[in-house]
Write an enzyme that holds these catalytic residues in place. Structure first.
Site, PDB file in Angstrom:
ATOM      1  N   MET A  46      -5.867  -7.285   8.239  1.00  0.00           N
ATOM      2  CA  MET A  46      -5.302  -6.397   9.260  1.00  0.00           C
ATOM      3  C   MET A  46      -6.159  -5.140   9.410  1.00  0.00           C
ATOM      4  O   MET A  46      -7.179  -5.010   8.772  1.00  0.00           O
ATOM      5  CB  MET A  46      -3.857  -6.063   8.896  1.00  0.00           C
ATOM      6  CG  MET A  46      -2.955  -7.285   9.000  1.00  0.00           C
ATOM      7  SD  MET A  46      -1.243  -6.879   8.772  1.00  0.00           S
ATOM      8  CE  MET A  46      -1.245  -6.277   7.107  1.00  0.00           C
ATOM      9  N   HIS A  58      -6.918 -44.283  -3.229  1.00  0.00           N
ATOM     10  CA  HIS A  58      -7.306 -44.871  -4.519  1.00  0.00           C
ATOM     11  C   HIS A  58      -8.331 -44.002  -5.233  1.00  0.00           C
ATOM     12  O   HIS A  58      -8.181 -43.673  -6.411  1.00  0.00           O
ATOM     13  CB  HIS A  58      -7.859 -46.275  -4.276  1.00  0.00           C
ATOM     14  CG  HIS A  58      -8.336 -46.950  -5.529  1.00  0.00           C
ATOM     15  ND1 HIS A  58      -9.650 -46.886  -5.948  1.00  0.00           N
ATOM     16  CD2 HIS A  58      -7.666 -47.661  -6.462  1.00  0.00           C
ATOM     17  CE1 HIS A  58      -9.766 -47.546  -7.087  1.00  0.00           C
ATOM     18  NE2 HIS A  58      -8.581 -48.029  -7.430  1.00  0.00           N
ATOM     19  N   ARG A 112      -3.186  -1.675  -6.560  1.00  0.00           N
ATOM     20  CA  ARG A 112      -2.331  -2.869  -6.493  1.00  0.00           C
ATOM     21  C   ARG A 112      -2.717  -3.799  -7.636  1.00  0.00           C
ATOM     22  O   ARG A 112      -3.800  -3.658  -8.221  1.00  0.00           O
ATOM     23  CB  ARG A 112      -2.491  -3.584  -5.152  1.00  0.00           C
ATOM     24  CG  ARG A 112      -3.898  -4.106  -4.948  1.00  0.00           C
ATOM     25  CD  ARG A 112      -4.073  -4.768  -3.595  1.00  0.00           C
ATOM     26  NE  ARG A 112      -5.487  -4.884  -3.289  1.00  0.00           N
ATOM     27  CZ  ARG A 112      -6.017  -4.856  -2.072  1.00  0.00           C
ATOM     28  NH1 ARG A 112      -5.256  -4.718  -1.026  1.00  0.00           N
ATOM     29  NH2 ARG A 112      -7.318  -4.986  -1.900  1.00  0.00           N
ATOM     30  N   TYR A 114      10.665 -35.722 -20.518  1.00  0.00           N
ATOM     31  CA  TYR A 114       9.227 -35.423 -20.479  1.00  0.00           C
ATOM     32  C   TYR A 114       8.655 -35.717 -19.101  1.00  0.00           C
ATOM     33  O   TYR A 114       9.293 -36.382 -18.281  1.00  0.00           O
ATOM     34  CB  TYR A 114       8.474 -36.262 -21.524  1.00  0.00           C
ATOM     35  CG  TYR A 114       8.452 -37.744 -21.216  1.00  0.00           C
ATOM     36  CD1 TYR A 114       7.456 -38.304 -20.404  1.00  0.00           C
ATOM     37  CD2 TYR A 114       9.428 -38.596 -21.728  1.00  0.00           C
ATOM     38  CE1 TYR A 114       7.447 -39.657 -20.108  1.00  0.00           C
ATOM     39  CE2 TYR A 114       9.421 -39.957 -21.438  1.00  0.00           C
ATOM     40  CZ  TYR A 114       8.429 -40.475 -20.622  1.00  0.00           C
ATOM     41  OH  TYR A 114       8.423 -41.811 -20.319  1.00  0.00           O
ATOM     42  N   ARG A 157      -3.288   3.224   8.515  1.00  0.00           N
ATOM     43  CA  ARG A 157      -3.580   2.037   7.700  1.00  0.00           C
ATOM     44  C   ARG A 157      -2.447   1.027   7.706  1.00  0.00           C
ATOM     45  O   ARG A 157      -1.289   1.381   7.496  1.00  0.00           O
ATOM     46  CB  ARG A 157      -3.828   2.459   6.241  1.00  0.00           C
ATOM     47  CG  ARG A 157      -4.680   3.688   6.092  1.00  0.00           C
ATOM     48  CD  ARG A 157      -4.728   4.183   4.650  1.00  0.00           C
ATOM     49  NE  ARG A 157      -5.386   3.268   3.737  1.00  0.00           N
ATOM     50  CZ  ARG A 157      -5.385   3.412   2.418  1.00  0.00           C
ATOM     51  NH1 ARG A 157      -4.730   4.430   1.857  1.00  0.00           N
ATOM     52  NH2 ARG A 157      -6.000   2.543   1.657  1.00  0.00           N
ATOM     53  N   LYS A 171       0.839  -1.202   0.000  1.00  0.00           N
ATOM     54  CA  LYS A 171       0.000   0.000   0.000  1.00  0.00           C
ATOM     55  C   LYS A 171       0.875   1.254   0.000  1.00  0.00           C
ATOM     56  O   LYS A 171       0.652   2.174  -0.789  1.00  0.00           O
ATOM     57  CB  LYS A 171      -0.902  -0.028   1.235  1.00  0.00           C
ATOM     58  CG  LYS A 171      -2.105   0.868   1.152  1.00  0.00           C
ATOM     59  CD  LYS A 171      -2.954   0.722   2.411  1.00  0.00           C
ATOM     60  CE  LYS A 171      -3.676  -0.612   2.466  1.00  0.00           C
ATOM     61  NZ  LYS A 171      -4.246  -0.900   3.800  1.00  0.00           N
ATOM     62  N   GLY A 177      -8.171  -7.562   3.967  1.00  0.00           N
ATOM     63  CA  GLY A 177      -9.079  -7.607   5.106  1.00  0.00           C
ATOM     64  C   GLY A 177      -8.525  -8.284   6.348  1.00  0.00           C
ATOM     65  O   GLY A 177      -9.254  -8.452   7.332  1.00  0.00           O
ATOM     66  N   SER A 194      11.513 -44.545 -16.664  1.00  0.00           N
ATOM     67  CA  SER A 194      10.404 -43.681 -16.303  1.00  0.00           C
ATOM     68  C   SER A 194      10.276 -43.771 -14.792  1.00  0.00           C
ATOM     69  O   SER A 194      10.136 -44.867 -14.241  1.00  0.00           O
ATOM     70  CB  SER A 194       9.125 -44.142 -16.988  1.00  0.00           C
ATOM     71  OG  SER A 194       8.056 -43.350 -16.538  1.00  0.00           O
ATOM     72  N   CYS A 232       6.306 -40.787 -14.481  1.00  0.00           N
ATOM     73  CA  CYS A 232       4.902 -41.129 -14.720  1.00  0.00           C
ATOM     74  C   CYS A 232       4.113 -41.213 -13.426  1.00  0.00           C
ATOM     75  O   CYS A 232       2.971 -41.621 -13.410  1.00  0.00           O
ATOM     76  CB  CYS A 232       4.791 -42.432 -15.502  1.00  0.00           C
ATOM     77  SG  CYS A 232       5.495 -43.824 -14.626  1.00  0.00           S
TER      78      CYS A 232
HETATM   79  P1  ADP Z   1      -7.417  -2.609   3.566  1.00  0.00           P
HETATM   80  O1  ADP Z   1      -5.977  -2.903   3.498  1.00  0.00           O
HETATM   81  O2  ADP Z   1      -8.192  -3.573   4.405  1.00  0.00           O
HETATM   82  O3  ADP Z   1      -8.021  -2.386   2.207  1.00  0.00           O
HETATM   83  P2  ADP Z   1      -7.259   0.245   3.873  1.00  0.00           P
HETATM   84  O4  ADP Z   1      -6.112   0.762   4.638  1.00  0.00           O
HETATM   85  O5  ADP Z   1      -7.164   0.301   2.413  1.00  0.00           O
HETATM   86  O6  ADP Z   1      -7.559  -1.231   4.373  1.00  0.00           O
HETATM   87  O7  ADP Z   1      -8.526   1.027   4.362  1.00  0.00           O
HETATM   88  C1  ADP Z   1      -9.837   0.607   4.091  1.00  0.00           C
HETATM   89  C2  ADP Z   1     -10.661   1.743   3.524  1.00  0.00           C
HETATM   90  O8  ADP Z   1     -10.620   2.874   4.391  1.00  0.00           O
HETATM   91  C3  ADP Z   1     -10.163   2.284   2.206  1.00  0.00           C
HETATM   92  O9  ADP Z   1     -10.647   1.536   1.136  1.00  0.00           O
HETATM   93  C4  ADP Z   1     -10.741   3.667   2.188  1.00  0.00           C
HETATM   94  O10 ADP Z   1     -12.024   3.637   1.657  1.00  0.00           O
HETATM   95  C5  ADP Z   1     -10.749   4.042   3.628  1.00  0.00           C
HETATM   96  N1  ADP Z   1      -9.620   4.949   3.854  1.00  0.00           N
HETATM   97  C6  ADP Z   1      -8.359   4.650   4.190  1.00  0.00           C
HETATM   98  N2  ADP Z   1      -7.596   5.750   4.275  1.00  0.00           N
HETATM   99  C7  ADP Z   1      -8.397   6.786   3.972  1.00  0.00           C
HETATM  100  C8  ADP Z   1      -8.224   8.204   3.861  1.00  0.00           C
HETATM  101  N3  ADP Z   1      -7.031   8.772   4.077  1.00  0.00           N
HETATM  102  N4  ADP Z   1      -9.277   8.933   3.530  1.00  0.00           N
HETATM  103  C9  ADP Z   1     -10.482   8.372   3.306  1.00  0.00           C
HETATM  104  N5  ADP Z   1     -10.729   7.062   3.390  1.00  0.00           N
HETATM  105  C10 ADP Z   1      -9.698   6.275   3.721  1.00  0.00           C
HETATM  106 MG    MG Z   2      -7.593  -1.137   0.937  1.00  0.00          MG
END
Ligand code: ADP
Ligand code: MG
Ligand code: MG
Length: 914
Positions: A107, A457, A340, A883, A96, A26, A105, A796, A863
């Site tokens: 962390m 089997h 990403r 092969y 974040r 990220k 999702g 083989s 094989c």
């Molecule tokens: P994950 O790794 O689970 O996707 P994120 O760190 O991307 O978590 O955060 C989840 C959501 O929180 C993002 O998709 C975004 O919508 C919101 N978010 C994160 N940072 C900001 C920010 N600076 N301003 C507005 N929304 C944010």
């Molecule tokens: Mg995200």
């Protein structure tokens, strides 16, 4: 001094897109986007190393890290023109998580940090939007409470819902500023009660606690589990991104959304995603409101839509891969929050790779590397329609043994399966399967067993046939006699019976009650064909053959691109209903003369099978193995015979008739049962072995009963003559199984050669080429490979048996303790699924090298089941095999794995993936 904190935003960044190790995916994405001039809210990233330091130091970070954080915050405040904690005009932040590899999702993230009882009023005044300000504050208390203070989220949800209920609100957005203020009061009480302290008002303390919470989430159970599953190292750590908030919840001109530059399910080049007006990020995933499809964004704000399409298209071009992005629009102004490389299904991976080559975005080499070989499985088997699955009751989850979706009625015996299959699709359910279930398995659309693992089997045979299969479904208790089964599903016990509809998913191990819809994929679709053609050009001479026993499988194998048959197991032909009586007669004969009589009946049948294989493989080699399994597999079970003998004196006429049917191959009649059964038992006992897998089988059969080898050789070469006379090119390779040294091979080779030369001479085909070689599946044969190669024209590797004999491990018994062995990391993986490159592999490397010293043009292949497993295929390529051979449905997977091995040319890569 070490740099722990990297700034981004305002058109520049300290880091860039190459720094995933330090900044996480990220953080490096945010840095790269900033540099490219994409609108990204400014912020800074605390590097992944700090996460490790934090855990190594009793959850403390060095003072220098904190110093750099406050310095970065200062700069950020300068950029934003606002200050954290400023009661008049507060800067708000998000905190974040973000590791090197995306862990969707798993962390934590905290939004709206910097709000407290004072700053929220500043926000009200500044924006003139009290509803918005209180909404942010209540979100912050809730997220911070849960993530940083460890308070059960349910408590917050209950308080929120109570308020909604009270004012009869349907949606969150129906709550007024006053309602939200009341919610905030409730939330603060929850915090006070749970932590015995008021909600922290110091915004810098909020920041440090949030940072620590993000680090802590690295070790959240779901994150640890995900890392284990994806083989991500625990030492990577997560970065922590601190970023200026932008607000999608400021009203009707604001929104938040997520999307992909292409459809991650199909790979189609369409703009894909969804958005929610007047919301913050977590609302999209939480499902409290149904988001709108991203196609509607244009109508909502055409300018934003065009800008978003432009930015994401250029991100895709820049990264040269499909992007998964997150964005927020604050009062009509677009911000990018993440980008990403997007995760995708197998079909999408292939489509995107092919399209991107056509678009000249990537070259063919890159495209071939973009699809994981195992992903191809999804293109080769039918799949369930997800919507129709949701209508069904899930019965149980077993082990995913052979991929694909199957729907049918339950049959409890192979006989029933054959009979029922005439009227509709059948799922065969057995405690476990044995070789004499083969006809039932063949008649079934899917196979389900209660015991056994991925190399049982049922699993091996099902994969060979490309039939979906779930094994080891321990929750199912089968009563074969009653033709019923009970299943413990949660706290309920469900009963099923013969004829009930079930749907099984061999790719996930899931078993459902009822009839789901399936979709058939097309392995010869233009996109798939184009992709495989691209892959094949990198593989050079390295061949991919198939294990196929009957002409139908051979044709399927050709269809999947097999370049020959690497293993035809002749005994599979022996189990067919029209042959078994002769096979049994042969086995139970007490003299060579009787045996030859039975063999003479089998000869034309085998000849016909072989001719079918040769025809299907016109111009490609066909390896035929002489008889291998212990003979007792073909005759009634000793224990069953004993039971029948004990029951006979008091049996009624119906029971007797059942017995006659059971022993009809042995000429049973009601009145002869009394003498026949004990006689049969005596002969079966003579065949009894304590350890049949190490007993009288393989070449040992042909050495003790040379007439069997002779008949098989005759059938093979008469078929060669027959097919060659039709003008087809036949390349026969006769393979002698289970030798431990040169002497055994010499013995069998002499027989085969004598018959072959005689048959060919008689047909005037002396120039017809053929090979006689051997299977290397006993360590002694591998060790003495230089001697063996004096006789063998090809090797083989039979890695199923070679693994069993090298490791002293029976593949059927391994499943009893496999879980512990793999959990405790004694074995890296199931050695019957993934080749043990370290041990068994050492024998293979040795044998290849020694064999070629004696015979430089020795043809070498594999094989065993491993021939279709990507990391094992790469190993085979690396040690110089000619092969690999695998089940027909895995041929494309092996082709791709071989191409990738050739492209990487990196020896360590093949070793690492095991
Ligand atoms: P994950 O790794 O689970 O996707 P994120 O760190 O991307 O978590 O955060 C989840 C959501 O929180 C993002 O998709 C975004 O919508 C919101 N978010 C994160 N940072 C900001 C920010 N600076 N301003 C507005 N929304 C944010
Ligand atoms: Mg995200
Ligand atoms: Mg074997």
């Amino acid at each position: 001094m070490s740099k722990y904190v990297y700034m981004f935003g305002g058109g520049t960044a300290d880091g860039d897109g190459t720094m995933k190790d330090l900044l996480g995916g990220k953080g490096s994405g945010l840095a790269e986007m900033s540099r490219a001039g994409v609108p990204v809210p400014p912020g800074f990233t605390i590097i992944t190393d700090v996460c490790n330091v934090f855990f190594d130091n009793d959850k403390q970070v060095p003072a220098e890290v904190d110093r750099q954080i406050w310095e970065a915050l200062d700069k950020l405040e300068g950029l934003a023109g606002k200050k954290l904690g400023d009661a008049a005009d507060p800067l708000l932040l998000s905190v974040r998580s973000g590791a090197k590899f995306s862990m969707p999702g798993m962390m934590n993230t905290i939004l709206n940090l910097g709000l407290n009882d004072k700053t929220v009023e500043g926000l009200v005044a500044k924006t003139g939007n009290p509803r918005f300000a209180y909404d942010c504050y209540r979100r912050f208390i809730q997220m911070f409470g849960e993530v940083a203070l460890g308070i059960d989220m349910v408590l917050f949800d209950e308080a929120f819902d109570a308020r909604k209920h009270k004012i009869k609100a349907k949606q969150d957005t129906d709550l007024t500023a006053e309602d939200l203020k009341a919610v905030i009061d409730e939330y603060k009480k929850i915090v006070q009660k749970a932590t015995k302290k008021p909600f922290p008002q110091d915004t810098r303390e909020q920041l440090i606690l949030s940072r620590n919470a993000v680090f802590m989430s690295w070790w959240a159970p779901k994150a640890s589990y995900y890392r284990k599953m994806e083989k991500i190292s625990d030492r990577l750590g997560t970065a922590c991104n601190i970023q200026t908030m932008v607000f999608g919840n400021m009203g009707e001109t604001s929104c938040t959304g997520v999307g992909f530059t292409r459809d991650p399910g199909s790979g189609e080049k369409v703009f894909y995603g969804e958005f929610l007006v007047n919301a913050q990020g977590e609302d999209v995933v939480a499902g409290i409101r149904t988001p709108q499809p991203i196609s509607e964004l244009e109508a909502w704000n055409a300018g934003v839509y065009t800008q978003l399409r432009g930015i994401t298209a250029s991100l895709e071009k820049h990264y040269k891969d499909m992007q998964d992005f997150e964005f927020t629009v604050e009062e009509g102004k677009l911000y990018m929050l993440q980008t990403r490389n997007g995760k995708r299904t197998g079909p999408a991976a292939v489509k995107v790779a092919v399209d991107m080559v056509a678009e000249k975005l990537i070259d063919e080499k890159t495209a071939v590397g973009r699809v994981a070989p195992s992903q191809l499985d999804q293109l080769l088997h039918p799949v369930f329609d997800a919507a129709s699955l949701r209508q069904l009751t899930k019965l149980a989850t077993g082990i995913d043994a052979s991929p694909g979706a199957a729907v049918g009625r339950l049959a409890f015996t192979s006989e029933d399966a054959v009979e029922m299959s005439a009227h509709g699709p059948v799922i065969l359910i057995r405690k476990e399967t044995t070789p004499d279930d083969i006809h039932g398995m063949d008649a079934s659309k899917g196979i389900l067993t209660a015991v056994g693992g991925k190399s049982s089997h049922a699993a091996v045979v099902a994969r060979g046939m490309g039939v979906p299969c779930v094994v080891g479904c321990g929750a199912i208790a089968i009563n074969e006699r009653a033709k019923t089964a009970t299943v413990k599903a949660g706290d309920k016990t469900l009963a099923v019976k013969e004829g009930d509809w079930v749907s099984i998913n061999g790719a996930t191990g899931e078993v459902y009650l009822g009839q789901a819809q399936t979709k058939d994929p097309d392995p010869n679709s233009p996109v798939f064909a184009r992709f495989m053609k691209m892959a094949d050009q990198f593989r050079g001479d390295f061949g991919v053959r198939a294990n196929a026993d009957i002409p139908r499988d051979a044709k399927a194998a050709r269809n999947f691109g097999a370049e020959g048959i690497g293993l035809c197991r002749t005994e599979h032909m022996f189990f067919a209903e029209d042959r078994l009586p002769y096979v049994q007669a042969m086995i139970l004969s007490e003299s060579e003369k009787d045996r030859r009589k039975a063999l003479a009946k089998l000869l034309p049948m085998q000849r016909k099978d072989f001719a079918g294989l040769f025809e299907a493989m016109d111009g490609f080699p066909v390896v035929i193995r002489t008889l291998d399994p212990p003979l007792h597999e073909f005759v009634p079970k000793r224990e069953e015979l004993m039971v029948d003998i004990a029951k006979l004196p008091s049996a009624d006429i119906k029971t007797k008739k059942d017995m006659v049917a059971r022993y009809k191959n042995f000429g049973a009649e009601v009145k002869t049962l009394k003498t026949l059964l004990p006689d049969l038992l005596k002969r079966v006992e003579a065949l009894h072995e304590f350890n049949p897998m190490l007993g009288h089988r393989g070449c040992r059969l042909g050495i003790t009963y040379p007439e069997i080898t002779e008949m098989q050789a005759r059938a093979i070469f008469e078929a060669v003559v027959q097919v060659a006379k039709k003008g087809k090119k036949v390349i026969p390779e006769v393979m002698i199984p289970l030798i431990g040294g040169k002497e055994e091979l010499e013995n069998q080779q002499a027989i085969v050669k004598r018959v072959a030369d005689e048959v060919l001479a008689k047909a005037g085909m002396q120039s017809q080429k053929y090979l006689i070689g051997t299977m290397i599946e006993i360590p002694r044969a591998a060790l003495l490979a230089d001697k063996v190669a004096e006789v063998a024209q090809f090797f083989s590797f039979g890695t199923n048996d070679l693994t069993q004999t090298t490791m002293g491990l029976s593949r059927d018994d391994y499943t009893k303790f496999s879980k512990e062995y793999e959990e405790k990391k004694i074995f890296k993986a199931d050695p019957f699924g993934v080749l043990d490159q370290e041990g068994v592999g050492m024998l293979i490397e040795w044998a290849v090298q020694k064999g070629r010293e004696t015979r430089p043009d020795l043809e070498v292949g594999i094989c065993g089941e491993h021939g279709g497993e990507p990391s094992s295929v790469m190993f085979c390529y690396r040690v110089g095999m000619d092969y690999v051979s695998c089940s027909p449905y895995r041929v494309p997977i092996a082709r791709l794995a071989a191409a990738q091995a050739a492209i990487s040319g990196d020896k360590s890569e093949a070793m690492r993936t095991a």
